[in-house]
Design a protein around this motif. Structure first.
Motif, mmCIF file in Angstrom:
data_model
loop_
_atom_site.group_PDB
_atom_site.id
_atom_site.type_symbol
_atom_site.label_atom_id
_atom_site.label_comp_id
_atom_site.label_asym_id
_atom_site.label_seq_id
_atom_site.Cartn_x
_atom_site.Cartn_y
_atom_site.Cartn_z
ATOM 1 N N THR A 4 27.804 46.237 37.986
ATOM 2 C CA THR A 4 28.616 46.053 36.794
ATOM 3 C C THR A 4 30.090 46.046 37.192
ATOM 4 N N ALA A 5 30.913 45.454 36.356
ATOM 5 C CA ALA A 5 32.366 45.491 36.529
ATOM 6 C C ALA A 5 32.969 45.917 35.201
ATOM 7 N N THR A 6 33.836 46.900 35.255
ATOM 8 C CA THR A 6 34.456 47.441 34.053
ATOM 9 C C THR A 6 35.972 47.423 34.215
ATOM 10 N N THR A 7 36.671 46.865 33.249
ATOM 11 C CA THR A 7 38.127 46.884 33.271
ATOM 12 C C THR A 7 38.596 48.249 32.774
ATOM 13 N N LEU A 8 39.417 48.892 33.574
ATOM 14 C CA LEU A 8 39.944 50.214 33.241
ATOM 15 C C LEU A 8 41.198 50.070 32.379
ATOM 16 N N PRO A 9 41.605 51.134 31.685
ATOM 17 C CA PRO A 9 42.779 51.052 30.807
ATOM 18 C C PRO A 9 44.052 50.571 31.517
ATOM 19 N N ASP A 10 44.176 50.835 32.816
ATOM 20 C CA ASP A 10 45.377 50.421 33.547
ATOM 21 C C ASP A 10 45.285 48.980 34.075
ATOM 22 N N GLY A 11 44.189 48.276 33.740
ATOM 23 C CA GLY A 11 44.032 46.890 34.169
ATOM 24 C C GLY A 11 43.261 46.718 35.454
ATOM 25 N N ARG A 12 43.086 47.807 36.200
ATOM 26 C CA ARG A 12 42.268 47.711 37.409
ATOM 27 C C ARG A 12 40.810 47.536 37.002
ATOM 28 N N VAL A 13 39.971 47.167 37.965
ATOM 29 C CA VAL A 13 38.559 46.932 37.685
ATOM 30 C C VAL A 13 37.713 47.816 38.592
ATOM 31 N N ALA A 14 36.729 48.472 37.996
ATOM 32 C CA ALA A 14 35.753 49.272 38.741
ATOM 33 C C ALA A 14 34.482 48.442 38.901
ATOM 34 N N VAL A 15 34.181 48.073 40.151
ATOM 35 C CA VAL A 15 32.953 47.348 40.458
ATOM 36 C C VAL A 15 31.949 48.395 40.910
ATOM 37 N N GLU A 85 34.656 60.161 48.289
ATOM 38 C CA GLU A 85 35.584 59.217 47.673
ATOM 39 C C GLU A 85 36.844 59.178 48.528
ATOM 40 N N TYR A 86 37.321 57.948 48.769
ATOM 41 C CA TYR A 86 38.546 57.802 49.539
ATOM 42 C C TYR A 86 39.256 56.519 49.138
ATOM 43 N N THR A 87 40.505 56.437 49.559
ATOM 44 C CA THR A 87 41.299 55.259 49.248
ATOM 45 C C THR A 87 41.410 54.365 50.483
ATOM 46 N N TRP A 88 41.647 53.108 50.201
ATOM 47 C CA TRP A 88 42.032 52.122 51.222
ATOM 48 C C TRP A 88 43.198 51.405 50.572
ATOM 49 N N ASP A 89 44.403 51.805 50.937
ATOM 50 C CA ASP A 89 45.614 51.348 50.266
ATOM 51 C C ASP A 89 45.466 51.621 48.766
ATOM 52 N N ALA A 90 45.556 50.611 47.900
ATOM 53 C CA ALA A 90 45.495 50.834 46.453
ATOM 54 C C ALA A 90 44.070 50.896 45.912
ATOM 55 N N GLU A 91 43.082 50.600 46.746
ATOM 56 C CA GLU A 91 41.687 50.630 46.297
ATOM 57 C C GLU A 91 41.089 52.024 46.448
ATOM 58 N N THR A 92 40.065 52.287 45.639
ATOM 59 C CA THR A 92 39.290 53.512 45.745
ATOM 60 C C THR A 92 37.840 53.138 46.015
ATOM 61 N N LEU A 93 37.224 53.841 46.964
ATOM 62 C CA LEU A 93 35.807 53.665 47.276
ATOM 63 C C LEU A 93 35.128 55.003 46.994
ATOM 64 N N PHE A 108 27.742 53.323 44.158
ATOM 65 C CA PHE A 108 28.977 52.986 44.861
ATOM 66 C C PHE A 108 29.911 52.285 43.891
ATOM 67 N N THR A 109 31.140 52.771 43.808
ATOM 68 C CA THR A 109 32.140 52.175 42.939
ATOM 69 C C THR A 109 33.380 51.845 43.759
ATOM 70 N N ASN A 110 33.838 50.611 43.638
ATOM 71 C CA ASN A 110 35.071 50.160 44.291
ATOM 72 C C ASN A 110 36.057 49.802 43.175
ATOM 73 N N VAL A 111 37.149 50.550 43.095
ATOM 74 C CA VAL A 111 38.176 50.270 42.098
ATOM 75 C C VAL A 111 39.239 49.412 42.767
ATOM 76 N N VAL A 112 39.462 48.221 42.192
ATOM 77 C CA VAL A 112 40.393 47.247 42.760
ATOM 78 C C VAL A 112 41.451 46.870 41.723
ATOM 79 N N ASP A 113 42.438 46.068 42.156
ATOM 80 C CA ASP A 113 43.607 45.821 41.310
ATOM 81 C C ASP A 113 43.384 44.893 40.123
ATOM 82 N N GLY A 114 42.315 44.120 40.080
ATOM 83 C CA GLY A 114 42.106 43.249 38.935
ATOM 84 C C GLY A 114 40.845 42.420 39.055
ATOM 85 N N PRO A 115 40.578 41.585 38.049
ATOM 86 C CA PRO A 115 39.329 40.824 38.013
ATOM 87 C C PRO A 115 39.171 39.831 39.162
#
Length: 143
Positions: A4-15, A85-93, A108-115
């Motif tokens: 699934t992919a969910t848009t977070l309130p800050d505009g980032r996306v959690a895959v 859980e850890y970061t890779w620059d602006a991403e979260t794994l 597994f959730t990867n939070v990235v900067d956008g769609p």
């Protein structure tokens, strides 16, 4: 398999990926945290001999490819063998392991900067998680 992919309130996306694995949580944890096992399934471009991937609370991480730094991060959550859980620059794994009768569920959730980034990384993570499953099945013969 669920993705699934969910848009977070800050505009980032959690895959988010869910994979049922027929392996004990401790074994999967080792595949997520030990460099010799990460080489078999995680990001292919990394130089695992020069990257710093020692997972511990608040540990600093560095990612190297072709002799060049390609990112840095920090361990933000560490609860073996349940949560990493850890970061890779602006991403979260984020890797969560839940024991069940069949082995364990990997979330597994990867939070990235956008769609656009989410659409770009999702196929690669799908492939990588397939290689993780193959690694776990190959090592069954060694157990």
């Amino acid at each position: 398999m669920k993705e699934t992919a969910t848009t977070l309130p800050d505009g980032r996306v959690a895959v988010r990926f869910e994979r049922q694995l027929a392996h004990p949580r401790d074994k999967v944890w080792r595949a997520l945290t030990e460099t010799d096992q990460l080489k078999s399934w995680f990001v292919e471009i990394l130089d695992y001999d020069h990257s710093e991937l020692r997972f511990a609370p608040d540990a600093k991480l560095s990612y190297v490819a072709d002799g060049q730094a390609v990112g840095s991060g920090t361990v933000t959550a560490y609860d073996p063998p349940n949560l990493l859980e850890y970061t890779w620059d602006a991403e979260t794994l984020r890797f969560e392991l839940v024991s069940d009768a069949a082995g364990c569920l990997l979330i597994f959730t990867n939070v990235v900067d956008g769609p656009e980034t989410a659409a770009a990384v999702a196929p690669g993570w799908g492939t990588g998680l397939g290689r993780l499953r193959e690694l776990l099945e190959r090592t069954d013969a060694l157990d």
